[in-house]
Motif scaffolding. Structure first.
Motif, PDB file in Angstrom:
ATOM      1  N   LEU A  25       1.561 -16.122  -1.839  1.00 29.66           N
ATOM      2  CA  LEU A  25       1.451 -15.341  -3.071  1.00 29.66           C
ATOM      3  C   LEU A  25       2.095 -13.971  -2.905  1.00 29.66           C
ATOM      4  O   LEU A  25       2.747 -13.473  -3.827  1.00 29.66           O
ATOM      5  N   ASN A  26       1.948 -13.376  -1.722  1.00 28.02           N
ATOM      6  CA  ASN A  26       2.600 -12.089  -1.460  1.00 28.02           C
ATOM      7  C   ASN A  26       4.124 -12.221  -1.522  1.00 28.02           C
ATOM      8  O   ASN A  26       4.812 -11.316  -2.002  1.00 28.02           O
ATOM      9  N   GLN A  27       4.649 -13.343  -1.041  1.00 26.63           N
ATOM     10  CA  GLN A  27       6.097 -13.584  -1.111  1.00 26.63           C
ATOM     11  C   GLN A  27       6.565 -13.767  -2.553  1.00 26.63           C
ATOM     12  O   GLN A  27       7.747 -13.640  -2.847  1.00 26.63           O
ATOM     13  N   ASN A  28       5.623 -14.055  -3.434  1.00 34.46           N
ATOM     14  CA  ASN A  28       5.945 -14.282  -4.843  1.00 34.46           C
ATOM     15  C   ASN A  28       5.428 -13.164  -5.741  1.00 34.46           C
ATOM     16  O   ASN A  28       5.125 -13.383  -6.911  1.00 34.46           O
ATOM     17  N   GLY A  29       5.293 -11.951  -5.170  1.00 29.02           N
ATOM     18  CA  GLY A  29       5.005 -10.780  -5.986  1.00 29.02           C
ATOM     19  C   GLY A  29       3.601 -10.215  -5.934  1.00 29.02           C
ATOM     20  O   GLY A  29       3.354  -9.150  -6.490  1.00 29.02           O
ATOM     21  N   ALA A  30       2.671 -10.903  -5.300  1.00 28.10           N
ATOM     22  CA  ALA A  30       1.307 -10.377  -5.213  1.00 28.10           C
ATOM     23  C   ALA A  30       1.247  -9.299  -4.130  1.00 28.10           C
ATOM     24  O   ALA A  30       2.180  -9.113  -3.356  1.00 28.10           O
ATOM     25  N   SER A  31       0.139  -8.607  -4.085  1.00 22.92           N
ATOM     26  CA  SER A  31      -0.090  -7.592  -3.062  1.00 22.92           C
ATOM     27  C   SER A  31      -1.515  -7.767  -2.533  1.00 22.92           C
ATOM     28  O   SER A  31      -2.426  -7.036  -2.902  1.00 22.92           O
ATOM     29  N   LEU A  32      -1.685  -8.781  -1.688  1.00 20.46           N
ATOM     30  CA  LEU A  32      -3.009  -9.147  -1.180  1.00 20.46           C
ATOM     31  C   LEU A  32      -3.152  -8.807   0.292  1.00 20.46           C
ATOM     32  O   LEU A  32      -2.175  -8.845   1.040  1.00 20.46           O
ATOM     33  N   SER A  33      -4.370  -8.549   0.706  1.00 20.67           N
ATOM     34  CA  SER A  33      -4.672  -8.512   2.131  1.00 20.67           C
ATOM     35  C   SER A  33      -4.688  -9.957   2.601  1.00 20.67           C
ATOM     36  O   SER A  33      -5.279 -10.816   1.953  1.00 20.67           O
ATOM     37  N   VAL A  34      -4.028 -10.238   3.697  1.00 19.61           N
ATOM     38  CA  VAL A  34      -3.997 -11.601   4.229  1.00 19.61           C
ATOM     39  C   VAL A  34      -5.136 -11.707   5.236  1.00 19.61           C
ATOM     40  O   VAL A  34      -4.976 -11.407   6.409  1.00 19.61           O
ATOM     41  N   ASP A  35      -6.307 -12.113   4.712  1.00 20.76           N
ATOM     42  CA  ASP A  35      -7.522 -12.118   5.529  1.00 20.76           C
ATOM     43  C   ASP A  35      -8.227 -13.475   5.579  1.00 20.76           C
ATOM     44  O   ASP A  35      -9.260 -13.618   6.213  1.00 20.76           O
ATOM     45  N   LYS A  83      -7.135 -14.417  -8.661  1.00 19.69           N
ATOM     46  CA  LYS A  83      -6.387 -13.767  -9.737  1.00 19.69           C
ATOM     47  C   LYS A  83      -4.881 -13.840  -9.464  1.00 19.69           C
ATOM     48  O   LYS A  83      -4.093 -14.140 -10.366  1.00 19.69           O
ATOM     49  N   ALA A  84      -4.460 -13.578  -8.234  1.00 14.72           N
ATOM     50  CA  ALA A  84      -3.043 -13.661  -7.882  1.00 14.72           C
ATOM     51  C   ALA A  84      -2.527 -15.092  -8.055  1.00 14.72           C
ATOM     52  O   ALA A  84      -1.408 -15.299  -8.538  1.00 14.72           O
ATOM     53  N   LEU A  85      -3.331 -16.079  -7.676  1.00 12.35           N
ATOM     54  CA  LEU A  85      -2.944 -17.477  -7.862  1.00 12.35           C
ATOM     55  C   LEU A  85      -2.810 -17.789  -9.348  1.00 12.35           C
ATOM     56  O   LEU A  85      -1.851 -18.433  -9.772  1.00 12.35           O
ATOM     57  N   GLN A  86      -3.751 -17.303 -10.140  1.00  5.54           N
ATOM     58  CA  GLN A  86      -3.688 -17.532 -11.585  1.00  5.54           C
ATOM     59  C   GLN A  86      -2.432 -16.902 -12.187  1.00  5.54           C
ATOM     60  O   GLN A  86      -1.799 -17.497 -13.052  1.00  5.54           O
ATOM     61  N   GLU A  87      -2.083 -15.719 -11.732  1.00  8.90           N
ATOM     62  CA  GLU A  87      -0.864 -15.068 -12.226  1.00  8.90           C
ATOM     63  C   GLU A  87       0.364 -15.901 -11.851  1.00  8.90           C
ATOM     64  O   GLU A  87       1.269 -16.087 -12.671  1.00  8.90           O
ATOM     65  N   TYR A  88       0.383 -16.422 -10.640  1.00  8.91           N
ATOM     66  CA  TYR A  88       1.511 -17.241 -10.174  1.00  8.91           C
ATOM     67  C   TYR A  88       1.683 -18.503 -11.019  1.00  8.91           C
ATOM     68  O   TYR A  88       2.805 -18.903 -11.335  1.00  8.91           O
ATOM     69  N   ILE A  89       0.573 -19.132 -11.406  1.00  5.47           N
ATOM     70  CA  ILE A  89       0.661 -20.393 -12.147  1.00  5.47           C
ATOM     71  C   ILE A  89       0.684 -20.208 -13.660  1.00  5.47           C
ATOM     72  O   ILE A  89       0.843 -21.164 -14.405  1.00  5.47           O
ATOM     73  N   GLY A  90       0.491 -18.977 -14.121  1.00  2.99           N
ATOM     74  CA  GLY A  90       0.536 -18.715 -15.556  1.00  2.99           C
ATOM     75  C   GLY A  90      -0.764 -18.974 -16.287  1.00  2.99           C
ATOM     76  O   GLY A  90      -0.774 -19.197 -17.498  1.00  2.99           O
ATOM     77  N   ALA A  91      -1.875 -18.913 -15.568  1.00  7.27           N
ATOM     78  CA  ALA A  91      -3.194 -19.073 -16.192  1.00  7.27           C
ATOM     79  C   ALA A  91      -3.770 -17.695 -16.496  1.00  7.27           C
ATOM     80  O   ALA A  91      -3.275 -16.675 -16.002  1.00  7.27           O
ATOM     81  N   GLU A  92      -4.824 -17.665 -17.298  1.00  3.27           N
ATOM     82  CA  GLU A  92      -5.504 -16.397 -17.557  1.00  3.27           C
ATOM     83  C   GLU A  92      -5.992 -15.837 -16.227  1.00  3.27           C
ATOM     84  O   GLU A  92      -6.749 -16.487 -15.510  1.00  3.27           O
ATOM     85  N   ALA A  93      -5.540 -14.635 -15.897  1.00  3.35           N
ATOM     86  CA  ALA A  93      -5.839 -14.036 -14.583  1.00  3.35           C
ATOM     87  C   ALA A  93      -7.139 -13.256 -14.644  1.00  3.35           C
ATOM     88  O   ALA A  93      -7.151 -12.036 -14.732  1.00  3.35           O
ATOM     89  N   ASP A  94      -8.255 -13.998 -14.570  1.00  8.19           N
ATOM     90  CA  ASP A  94      -9.571 -13.362 -14.640  1.00  8.19           C
ATOM     91  C   ASP A  94     -10.323 -13.410 -13.311  1.00  8.19           C
ATOM     92  O   ASP A  94     -11.426 -12.900 -13.194  1.00  8.19           O
ATOM     93  N   GLY A  95      -9.734 -14.033 -12.285  1.00  7.01           N
ATOM     94  CA  GLY A  95     -10.364 -14.096 -10.976  1.00  7.01           C
ATOM     95  C   GLY A  95     -11.433 -15.159 -10.851  1.00  7.01           C
ATOM     96  O   GLY A  95     -12.073 -15.281  -9.814  1.00  7.01           O
ATOM     97  N   ALA A  96     -11.642 -15.952 -11.905  1.00  9.35           N
ATOM     98  CA  ALA A  96     -12.632 -17.032 -11.885  1.00  9.35           C
ATOM     99  C   ALA A  96     -11.904 -18.338 -12.170  1.00  9.35           C
ATOM    100  O   ALA A  96     -11.425 -18.561 -13.272  1.00  9.35           O
TER     101      ALA A  96
END
Length: 117
Positions: free
Chosen positions: A42-52, A61-74
């Motif tokens: 996801l970081n390679q595709n524009g996210a800014s996550l801690s890799v933990d 939320k980052a995954l949802q943004e990548y796939i085009g879903a509502e990015a609500d974190g749930a």
């Protein structure tokens, strides 16, 4: 830390496709190695996550943004459906169909998107 083995709404085959796409062993179980690889992807595709290796709302939320879903974190039905559909794309974003089940899923998603299902 207990191993996370599922994300709401994802079947084992979809998890395996995701694991293949992000370059980890496709065993159908989501654990820290899968989450770490997902975060790096996801970081390679524009996210800014801690890799933990922790599957929290920011990663979802980052995954949802990548796939085009509502990015609500749930992660819910919409996210699961859009992820499965996204995993049917090649690197150019074109839909690929490798099995009869893939084709059936494409039609189901198109009907759902059109409000017919």
């Amino acid at each position: 830390m207990a191993e996370i083995t599922s994300i709401y709404g994802l079947d084992v085959e979809t998890i395996k496709k995701l694991q293949t796409k992000i370059g980890v062993k496709a065993d159908g179980m989501i654990g820290p190695k899968t989450v770490t690889a997902l975060q790096a992807f996801l970081n390679q595709n524009g996210a800014s996550l801690s890799v933990d290796g922790k599957l929290g709302p920011k990663t979802i939320k980052a995954l949802q943004e990548y796939i085009g879903a509502e990015a609500d974190g749930a992660f819910g039905d919409e996210s699961a459906s859009k992820l499965a559909f996204k995993l049917m794309e090649n690197e150019d974003g074109e839909k690929i169909v490798s099995t009869e089940n893939d084709l059936e899923n494409i039609f189901k998603q198109q009907f759902k998107d059109a409000g017919l299902a």
